[in-house]
Design an enzyme around this catalytic site. Sequence first.
Site, PDB file in Angstrom:
ATOM      1  N   TYR A   1      32.784  10.412 -18.758  1.00 30.22           N
ATOM      2  CA  TYR A   1      33.331   9.291 -17.971  1.00 30.22           C
ATOM      3  C   TYR A   1      34.728   8.995 -18.487  1.00 30.22           C
ATOM      4  CZ  TYR A   1      31.443   6.473 -14.258  1.00 30.22           C
ATOM      5  OH  TYR A   1      31.129   5.993 -13.031  1.00 30.22           O
TER       6      TYR A   1
ATOM      7  N   GLU B   1      37.451   6.495 -16.966  1.00 36.41           N
ATOM      8  CA  GLU B   1      38.234   5.583 -16.121  1.00 36.41           C
ATOM      9  C   GLU B   1      39.584   5.333 -16.756  1.00 36.41           C
ATOM     10  OE1 GLU B   1      34.967   2.690 -13.905  1.00 36.41           O
ATOM     11  OE2 GLU B   1      36.236   1.903 -15.501  1.00 36.41           O
TER      12      GLU B   1
ATOM     13  N   ASP C   1      51.978  14.701   4.201  1.00 32.58           N
ATOM     14  CA  ASP C   1      50.605  15.115   3.920  1.00 32.58           C
ATOM     15  C   ASP C   1      50.592  16.639   3.952  1.00 32.58           C
ATOM     16  OD1 ASP C   1      47.986  15.663   3.651  1.00 32.58           O
ATOM     17  OD2 ASP C   1      47.284  14.424   5.328  1.00 32.58           O
TER      18      ASP C   1
ATOM     19  N   THR D   1      45.874  18.581  -0.943  1.00 29.86           N
ATOM     20  CA  THR D   1      44.582  19.024  -1.464  1.00 29.86           C
ATOM     21  C   THR D   1      44.857  20.151  -2.461  1.00 29.86           C
ATOM     22  OG1 THR D   1      44.370  20.580   0.367  1.00 29.86           O
ATOM     23  CG2 THR D   1      43.246  18.481   0.609  1.00 29.86           C
TER      24      THR D   1
ATOM     25  N   LYS E   1      42.934  24.548  -0.865  1.00 31.37           N
ATOM     26  CA  LYS E   1      43.194  25.451   0.276  1.00 31.37           C
ATOM     27  C   LYS E   1      43.949  26.681  -0.238  1.00 31.37           C
ATOM     28  CE  LYS E   1      42.835  21.841   3.770  1.00 31.37           C
ATOM     29  NZ  LYS E   1      42.714  20.548   3.087  1.00 31.37           N
TER      30      LYS E   1
ATOM     31  N   ARG F   1      37.930  21.810  -5.195  1.00 25.77           N
ATOM     32  CA  ARG F   1      38.038  20.813  -4.125  1.00 25.77           C
ATOM     33  C   ARG F   1      38.568  19.519  -4.738  1.00 25.77           C
ATOM     34  NH1 ARG F   1      36.192  22.995  -0.071  1.00 25.77           N
ATOM     35  NH2 ARG F   1      36.780  21.159   1.124  1.00 25.77           N
TER      36      ARG F   1
HETATM   37  C1  LIG Z   1      46.482  17.363   6.682  1.00 20.75           C
HETATM   38  C2  LIG Z   1      45.221  17.011   5.958  1.00 20.75           C
HETATM   39  N1  LIG Z   1      45.128  15.825   5.352  1.00 20.75           N
HETATM   40  C3  LIG Z   1      44.029  15.448   4.688  1.00 20.75           C
HETATM   41  C4  LIG Z   1      42.947  16.297   4.595  1.00 20.75           C
HETATM   42  C5  LIG Z   1      41.705  15.788   3.896  1.00 20.75           C
HETATM   43  O1  LIG Z   1      41.272  16.551   2.843  1.00 20.75           O
HETATM   44  P1  LIG Z   1      39.755  16.357   2.312  1.00 20.75           P
HETATM   45  O2  LIG Z   1      38.879  17.071   3.275  1.00 20.75           O
HETATM   46  O3  LIG Z   1      39.797  16.972   0.943  1.00 20.75           O
HETATM   47  O4  LIG Z   1      39.490  14.892   2.270  1.00 20.75           O
HETATM   48  C6  LIG Z   1      42.985  17.551   5.213  1.00 20.75           C
HETATM   49  C7  LIG Z   1      41.821  18.447   5.138  1.00 20.75           C
HETATM   50  O5  LIG Z   1      41.766  19.499   5.662  1.00 20.75           O
HETATM   51  C8  LIG Z   1      44.162  17.919   5.916  1.00 20.75           C
HETATM   52  O6  LIG Z   1      44.250  19.100   6.525  1.00 20.75           O
END
Ligand SMILES: Cc1ncc(COP(=O)(O)O)c(C=O)c1O
Length: 412
Positions: free
Chosen positions: A59, A61, A205, A231, A234, A240
């Site tokens: 843990y 935090e 994003d 993320t 990918k 993940r």
């Molecule tokens: C552009 C975009 N934002 C956010 C996410 C969210 O990722 P997660 O599935 O890990 O929550 C994805 C997932 O494919 C994505 O393609």
Amino acid sequence: MTVTPAIEADVLRRQDPELADVLLGESERQATTLQLIAAENFTSPAVLAALGSPLANKYAEGYPGARHHGGCEIVDVAERLAVERAKALFGAEHANVQSHSGSSAVLAAYAALLRPGDTVLALGLPHGGHLTHGSPANFSGRWFYFVGYGVDAETGLLDHDQIRALARAHRPKAIVCGSIAYPRHIDYAFFRDVADEVGAYLIADAAHPIGLVAGKAAPNPVPYADIVCATTHKVLRGPRGGMVLCGSELAERVDRAVFPFTQGGAQMHTIAAKAVAFAEAATEDFVRYAHQVVTNARMLAVALAAEGLAVTTGGTDTHLLTADPAPLGVDGRTARGRLAAAGIVLDCCALPHDDTRGLRLGTAAVTTQGMREPEMARVAMLLAGVLRGDLEPARTREEVRELTAGFPPYPA
Ligand SMILES: Cc1ncc(COP(=O)(O)O)c(C=O)c1O
């Protein structure tokens, strides 16, 4: 088959054969079918080792050197390594590597910059926006007022004129650029310019292209965006999870937005695995890999177009492409089912300016397996043959098994 350290050691098989069968079954499915889901990849055995390590027990935090739990001295080293490696890899002044997922990273970015009710300009969901970009089914659509921009009906490319016009009309607090399905590079300088003109924050994003950024095969949003969310699982080929990158001036707000505002204890095994993946992504091997991912996606796009599918924007700059299978007489949803029966695993996606569904394919996983242009041509031929009805799914499944046998994701 050698898969995870736990299975290799046979611990799980002895203790819980039922669950061991699930792990082996899934490993076999991944190894013997074609993984064309654009958001998936095969992590390295080293990443899997970190994920399956005793760091999962801890843990933690808070942040390194300032934890709410005792005994964090060693896991602190893992998090510091992950942070430093992420900063170096992407040229960011600050990195938060605790986000449990891409969605959590986006939530943290909004929490750092916005208040409920603020206006946000983002790619509309039917045009490739993610759920966190204003879906009414998601916190984003419930707590903020989202205005959606789109892609041009003719070219399929982001409509820059519309984006600027909507920004001027709505004066959003933040503009989000990023998509789940846009196959072309994003012009981050353009988005920065629009954001500056209307006094908005820019949030990139980069969940999809961040691995290509690491491999120098796509433009880096870090110099342009106030906050970059991503993320790690990918093309980047890590565990993940998510991460948030920003400049030093937003570092404290971002850290507080992740913990304690939107998350609890950090998952130290995942953070350690992120550190492993960042180190792998900083190598010349990974640069070669990222470029091959794009070469393979381009080849797949050309081959699918030659087979008659309507490839959105006419091709791709990235690891993913979208296509309408309608010219072969089948809609996306039916196509996905037929292809699954043939061992070709991919996603349906929305098609902008169209009520039917299309297909979304990516080459990150098959490239990790070592497939190259000739295999992409064969995949396109099998895929189109199944959709046209020329190839029987069950027989194609055997061909796919033969093809994948030459490219084991985890060679013994
Ligand atoms: C552009 C975009 N934002 C956010 C996410 C969210 O990722 P997660 O599935 O890990 O929550 C994805 C997932 O494919 C994505 O393609």
